[in-house]
Design a protein around this motif. Structure first.
Motif, PDB file in Angstrom:
ATOM      1  N   PRO A  61      -6.759   2.250   6.119  1.00  0.00           N
ATOM      2  CA  PRO A  61      -5.623   2.105   5.206  1.00  0.00           C
ATOM      3  C   PRO A  61      -5.515   0.714   4.581  1.00  0.00           C
ATOM      4  O   PRO A  61      -5.160   0.598   3.403  1.00  0.00           O
ATOM      5  CB  PRO A  61      -4.406   2.429   6.080  1.00  0.00           C
ATOM      6  CG  PRO A  61      -4.938   3.334   7.136  1.00  0.00           C
ATOM      7  CD  PRO A  61      -6.340   2.835   7.411  1.00  0.00           C
ATOM      8  N   GLU A  62      -5.829  -0.323   5.326  1.00  0.00           N
ATOM      9  CA  GLU A  62      -5.710  -1.683   4.798  1.00  0.00           C
ATOM     10  C   GLU A  62      -6.657  -1.907   3.617  1.00  0.00           C
ATOM     11  O   GLU A  62      -6.313  -2.587   2.642  1.00  0.00           O
ATOM     12  CB  GLU A  62      -5.982  -2.715   5.900  1.00  0.00           C
ATOM     13  CG  GLU A  62      -4.946  -2.721   7.012  1.00  0.00           C
ATOM     14  CD  GLU A  62      -5.108  -1.581   8.029  1.00  0.00           C
ATOM     15  OE1 GLU A  62      -4.164  -1.368   8.822  1.00  0.00           O
ATOM     16  OE2 GLU A  62      -6.152  -0.882   8.025  1.00  0.00           O
ATOM     17  N   ARG A  63      -7.849  -1.330   3.691  1.00  0.00           N
ATOM     18  CA  ARG A  63      -8.824  -1.466   2.597  1.00  0.00           C
ATOM     19  C   ARG A  63      -8.380  -0.670   1.373  1.00  0.00           C
ATOM     20  O   ARG A  63      -8.499  -1.125   0.245  1.00  0.00           O
ATOM     21  CB  ARG A  63     -10.208  -1.014   3.068  1.00  0.00           C
ATOM     22  CG  ARG A  63     -11.263  -1.024   2.002  1.00  0.00           C
ATOM     23  CD  ARG A  63     -11.679  -2.442   1.636  1.00  0.00           C
ATOM     24  NE  ARG A  63     -12.726  -2.382   0.617  1.00  0.00           N
ATOM     25  CZ  ARG A  63     -12.802  -3.187  -0.416  1.00  0.00           C
ATOM     26  NH1 ARG A  63     -11.934  -4.154  -0.575  1.00  0.00           N
ATOM     27  NH2 ARG A  63     -13.761  -3.057  -1.295  1.00  0.00           N
ATOM     28  N   VAL A  64      -7.858   0.549   1.600  1.00  0.00           N
ATOM     29  CA  VAL A  64      -7.352   1.355   0.485  1.00  0.00           C
ATOM     30  C   VAL A  64      -6.160   0.657  -0.156  1.00  0.00           C
ATOM     31  O   VAL A  64      -6.054   0.572  -1.379  1.00  0.00           O
ATOM     32  CB  VAL A  64      -7.000   2.775   0.951  1.00  0.00           C
ATOM     33  CG1 VAL A  64      -6.444   3.604  -0.199  1.00  0.00           C
ATOM     34  CG2 VAL A  64      -8.220   3.470   1.572  1.00  0.00           C
ATOM     35  N   TRP A  65      -5.275   0.110   0.669  1.00  0.00           N
ATOM     36  CA  TRP A  65      -4.111  -0.622   0.163  1.00  0.00           C
ATOM     37  C   TRP A  65      -4.559  -1.774  -0.733  1.00  0.00           C
ATOM     38  O   TRP A  65      -4.023  -1.965  -1.827  1.00  0.00           O
ATOM     39  CB  TRP A  65      -3.271  -1.146   1.323  1.00  0.00           C
ATOM     40  CG  TRP A  65      -2.049  -1.887   0.881  1.00  0.00           C
ATOM     41  CD1 TRP A  65      -1.933  -3.231   0.664  1.00  0.00           C
ATOM     42  CD2 TRP A  65      -0.773  -1.326   0.568  1.00  0.00           C
ATOM     43  NE1 TRP A  65      -0.665  -3.544   0.245  1.00  0.00           N
ATOM     44  CE2 TRP A  65       0.066  -2.392   0.186  1.00  0.00           C
ATOM     45  CE3 TRP A  65      -0.257  -0.035   0.593  1.00  0.00           C
ATOM     46  CZ2 TRP A  65       1.396  -2.199  -0.187  1.00  0.00           C
ATOM     47  CZ3 TRP A  65       1.067   0.150   0.236  1.00  0.00           C
ATOM     48  CH2 TRP A  65       1.870  -0.924  -0.152  1.00  0.00           C
ATOM     49  N   ALA A  66      -5.542  -2.529  -0.272  1.00  0.00           N
ATOM     50  CA  ALA A  66      -6.048  -3.652  -1.072  1.00  0.00           C
ATOM     51  C   ALA A  66      -6.562  -3.161  -2.423  1.00  0.00           C
ATOM     52  O   ALA A  66      -6.304  -3.791  -3.465  1.00  0.00           O
ATOM     53  CB  ALA A  66      -7.140  -4.400  -0.309  1.00  0.00           C
ATOM     54  N   ALA A  67      -7.268  -2.036  -2.428  1.00  0.00           N
ATOM     55  CA  ALA A  67      -7.806  -1.506  -3.683  1.00  0.00           C
ATOM     56  C   ALA A  67      -6.704  -1.069  -4.640  1.00  0.00           C
ATOM     57  O   ALA A  67      -6.892  -1.081  -5.853  1.00  0.00           O
ATOM     58  CB  ALA A  67      -8.753  -0.339  -3.399  1.00  0.00           C
ATOM     59  N   LEU A  68      -5.544  -0.704  -4.101  1.00  0.00           N
ATOM     60  CA  LEU A  68      -4.408  -0.284  -4.925  1.00  0.00           C
ATOM     61  C   LEU A  68      -3.563  -1.452  -5.426  1.00  0.00           C
ATOM     62  O   LEU A  68      -2.780  -1.280  -6.359  1.00  0.00           O
ATOM     63  CB  LEU A  68      -3.499   0.651  -4.124  1.00  0.00           C
ATOM     64  CG  LEU A  68      -4.076   1.973  -3.667  1.00  0.00           C
ATOM     65  CD1 LEU A  68      -3.091   2.684  -2.746  1.00  0.00           C
ATOM     66  CD2 LEU A  68      -4.451   2.846  -4.851  1.00  0.00           C
ATOM     67  N   THR A  69      -3.702  -2.615  -4.803  1.00  0.00           N
ATOM     68  CA  THR A  69      -2.743  -3.698  -5.066  1.00  0.00           C
ATOM     69  C   THR A  69      -3.359  -5.021  -5.510  1.00  0.00           C
ATOM     70  O   THR A  69      -2.631  -5.901  -5.948  1.00  0.00           O
ATOM     71  CB  THR A  69      -1.879  -3.950  -3.818  1.00  0.00           C
ATOM     72  OG1 THR A  69      -2.725  -4.336  -2.729  1.00  0.00           O
ATOM     73  CG2 THR A  69      -1.055  -2.714  -3.447  1.00  0.00           C
TER      74      THR A  69
END
Length: 153
Positions: free
Chosen positions: A13-21
């Motif tokens: 989730p932390e990597r996906v979050w980074a890609a979104l933000t």
């Protein structure tokens, strides 16, 4: 009318979050097939507004603002997407040649990230479209965009 798309990514989730933000990552995936993103000025905080640009293959640019109401890293984002000029001033979607039943007040988005096995399930819900045709058009663009996100992850 609403639309919901769910994808599972082989990333935490932390990597996906980074890609979104994060600006440099958003510019790598934002927009449907054939589109690039020359700008993603991200201000991801409650009350913040990001300005994101997608460019068509023939050079036409569409600008969006994403105004955040919920920011809960790395679990949930809620924001209202509005079409805008390159300075972030809201424009009617129909003035850009887009369907007239896209809400002028913006399209509320809910994005959730849920751990799933060794990856993350991402669910995006868009709300308030006026017709099934507009939902289908948005679904096509969203599915292509989320496929590009998979390549970034």
């Amino acid at each position: 009318m609403d639309l919901t798309v769910t994808r599972t990514y082989a990333a935490p989730p932390e990597r996906v979050w980074a890609a979104l933000t994060e600006s440099e990552l958003v510019m790598r995936w934002w927009g449907p097939d054939g589109f690039s993103s020359p700008r993603a000025r991200m201000d991801v905080r409650p009350g913040g507004a990001s300005l994101v640009t997608m460019r068509s293959p023939d050079g036409f640019e569409l600008h969006n603002t994403w105004t955040y109401t919920v920011v809960d890293p790395p679990h949930r984002l809620e924001y209202v997407l509005r079409f805008s000029d390159d300075g972030g001033r809201t424009l009617a979607p129909s003035s850009l040649g887009l369907p007239a039943d896209i809400p002028e007040a913006g399209v509320p988005h809910e994005v959730t990230l849920t751990p799933s096995g060794h990856g993350t399930e991402l669910t995006v819900t868009e709300r308030g479209y006026g017709s099934a045709d507009t939902v289908a058009l948005s679904r096509l663009g969203l599915e292509q965009t989320l496929e590009k996100l998979a390549a970034v992850l």
